[in-house]
Motif scaffolding. Structure first.
Motif, short mmCIF file in Angstrom:
data_model
loop_
_atom_site.label_atom_id
_atom_site.label_comp_id
_atom_site.label_asym_id
_atom_site.label_seq_id
_atom_site.Cartn_x
_atom_site.Cartn_y
_atom_site.Cartn_z
N PHE A 36 8.98 -11.87 -16.23
CA PHE A 36 9.20 -11.68 -17.46
C PHE A 36 8.03 -10.64 -18.38
N HIS A 37 6.97 -10.41 -17.65
CA HIS A 37 5.93 -9.64 -18.36
C HIS A 37 5.79 -8.27 -17.60
N LEU A 38 6.80 -8.02 -16.78
CA LEU A 38 6.55 -6.61 -16.12
C LEU A 38 6.87 -5.48 -17.00
N PRO A 39 6.28 -4.23 -16.99
CA PRO A 39 6.91 -3.32 -17.43
C PRO A 39 7.92 -2.56 -17.28
N GLU A 40 8.62 -1.62 -17.95
CA GLU A 40 9.79 -0.79 -17.45
C GLU A 40 9.66 -0.23 -16.35
N THR A 41 10.62 0.07 -15.26
CA THR A 41 10.21 0.81 -14.24
C THR A 41 9.54 2.19 -14.51
N HIS A 42 8.86 2.68 -13.59
CA HIS A 42 8.04 3.97 -13.54
C HIS A 42 6.98 4.22 -14.68
N GLN A 43 6.62 2.72 -15.03
CA GLN A 43 5.37 2.58 -15.80
C GLN A 43 4.31 2.09 -14.87
N GLU A 44 2.90 2.08 -15.14
CA GLU A 44 1.80 1.60 -14.66
C GLU A 44 1.91 0.02 -14.61
N VAL A 45 1.70 -0.69 -13.62
CA VAL A 45 1.59 -2.24 -13.52
C VAL A 45 0.42 -2.46 -12.75
N THR A 46 -0.34 -3.38 -13.23
CA THR A 46 -1.24 -4.24 -12.40
C THR A 46 -0.91 -5.72 -12.18
N LEU A 47 -1.05 -6.07 -11.02
CA LEU A 47 -0.70 -7.28 -10.49
C LEU A 47 -1.96 -7.97 -9.84
N HIS A 48 -2.28 -9.24 -9.93
CA HIS A 48 -3.34 -9.99 -9.21
C HIS A 48 -2.67 -10.49 -7.90
N THR A 49 -3.03 -10.34 -6.60
CA THR A 49 -2.55 -10.64 -5.58
C THR A 49 -3.02 -11.43 -4.68
N HIS A 50 -1.97 -12.18 -3.61
CA HIS A 50 -2.68 -12.90 -2.72
C HIS A 50 -1.87 -12.48 -1.35
N PHE A 51 -2.54 -12.17 -0.31
CA PHE A 51 -2.02 -11.61 0.87
C PHE A 51 -2.07 -12.72 1.92
N ALA A 52 -0.86 -13.10 2.27
CA ALA A 52 -0.79 -14.25 3.20
C ALA A 52 -0.22 -13.60 4.58
N VAL A 53 -0.99 -14.15 5.64
CA VAL A 53 -0.57 -13.76 6.86
C VAL A 53 -0.28 -14.93 7.65
N ARG A 54 1.08 -14.74 8.37
CA ARG A 54 1.52 -15.77 9.46
C ARG A 54 1.77 -15.30 10.73
N GLU A 55 1.92 -15.92 11.73
CA GLU A 55 2.41 -15.31 12.94
C GLU A 55 3.54 -14.39 12.91
N ASP A 56 4.61 -15.04 12.11
CA ASP A 56 5.66 -14.30 12.03
C ASP A 56 6.00 -13.33 10.81
N ALA A 57 5.04 -13.43 9.86
CA ALA A 57 5.43 -12.52 8.67
C ALA A 57 3.94 -12.30 7.99
N GLN A 58 3.96 -11.04 7.21
CA GLN A 58 2.90 -10.91 6.37
C GLN A 58 3.47 -10.75 4.94
N SER A 59 2.95 -11.55 3.96
CA SER A 59 3.61 -11.42 2.59
C SER A 59 2.55 -11.06 1.53
N LEU A 60 3.02 -10.33 0.47
CA LEU A 60 1.98 -10.03 -0.66
C LEU A 60 2.60 -10.83 -1.91
N TYR A 61 1.75 -11.61 -2.55
CA TYR A 61 2.32 -12.34 -3.60
C TYR A 61 1.78 -11.63 -5.10
N GLY A 62 2.38 -11.52 -5.85
CA GLY A 62 1.77 -10.92 -7.15
C GLY A 62 1.96 -11.69 -8.50
N PHE A 63 0.87 -11.57 -9.33
CA PHE A 63 1.00 -12.28 -10.44
C PHE A 63 0.48 -11.62 -11.74
#
Length: 209
Positions: A36-63
């Motif tokens: 809901f709080h993302l800017p329009e596309t092609h604009q600058e955005v900053t997200l606080h992230t958490h990088f999760a690593v599992r045996e079968d996947a690597q995922s980046l979560y943003g807030f």
């Protein structure tokens, strides 16, 4: 650990954002409260992230805020709550609502969220109550979810697919049944509303504040 990402928002959809940074495109999983709080596309955005690593996947979560990210990190420490469920919880309840829910020991609000049963809700309230103190100084009523300059107003219609279809798909992806999603969207839909506004209002009606 990737703790923050700043770049150009290339694509956005309920549940995910594509951010280009230094020539690389990062697919970031996000809760709807962040969408809901993302800017329009092609604009600058900053997200606080958490990088999760599992045996079968690597995922980046943003807030959208550090408080959201820190609450996510506390949630995934709760027995039985993984990253997917934690994102679902933060999609249905924003940071302020979740903190108030924990402080009030409101299990009823939690069990209304898809994937959260009574036992999980009770365990979450017990374990989170001991950890909320770690967030001291971050919880300021009205501030964590406030729209920042340059961010999109969710009430402004955007061009693209049918907003009602997008809103229903987003609710289904969150775990609601198709019939529940359709009913919730129809109840709040008005001409000219964006998918973001429809999702926000539908969730608000499905999960009382």
């Amino acid at each position: 650990m990737i703790g923050r990402i700043r770049g150009t928002l290339i694509e956005k959809s309920p549940g995910q954002a594509l951010v280009e940074c230094a020539g690389l495109g990062y697919e970031v999983d996000i809760p709807y409260t962040t969408f809901f709080h993302l800017p329009e596309t092609h604009q600058e955005v900053t997200l606080h992230t958490h990088f999760a690593v599992r045996e079968d996947a690597q995922s980046l979560y943003g807030f959208a805020s550090r408080l959201d990210r820190d609450l996510f990190r506390l949630l995934i420490k709760v027995n039985g709550v993984g990253p997917k469920l934690a994102v679902g919880i933060l999609s249905g309840l924003d940071a302020q609502q979740l903190i108030r829910c924990v402080e009030a020991r409101d299990a009823n609000a939690l069990v209304k969220l898809p994937g959260v049963g009574k036992k999980t809700a009770e365990r979450l309230l017990i374990e989170m109550a001991d950890r909320i103190g770690q967030l001291e100084g971050q919880f300021v009523p009205g501030s964590p979810q406030a729209t920042q300059p340059g961010q999109a107003d969710p009430a402004v219609p955007t061009q693209g697919p049918d907003p009602r279809v997008e809103a229903e798909a987003a609710l289904i992806a969150l775990g609601y049944k198709p019939q529940e999603a359709a009913k919730a969207v129809t109840k709040v839909a008005e001409d000219g509303m964006s998918s973001e506004a429809l999702i926000r209002l539908a969730l608000r009606n499905m999960i009382p504040a």
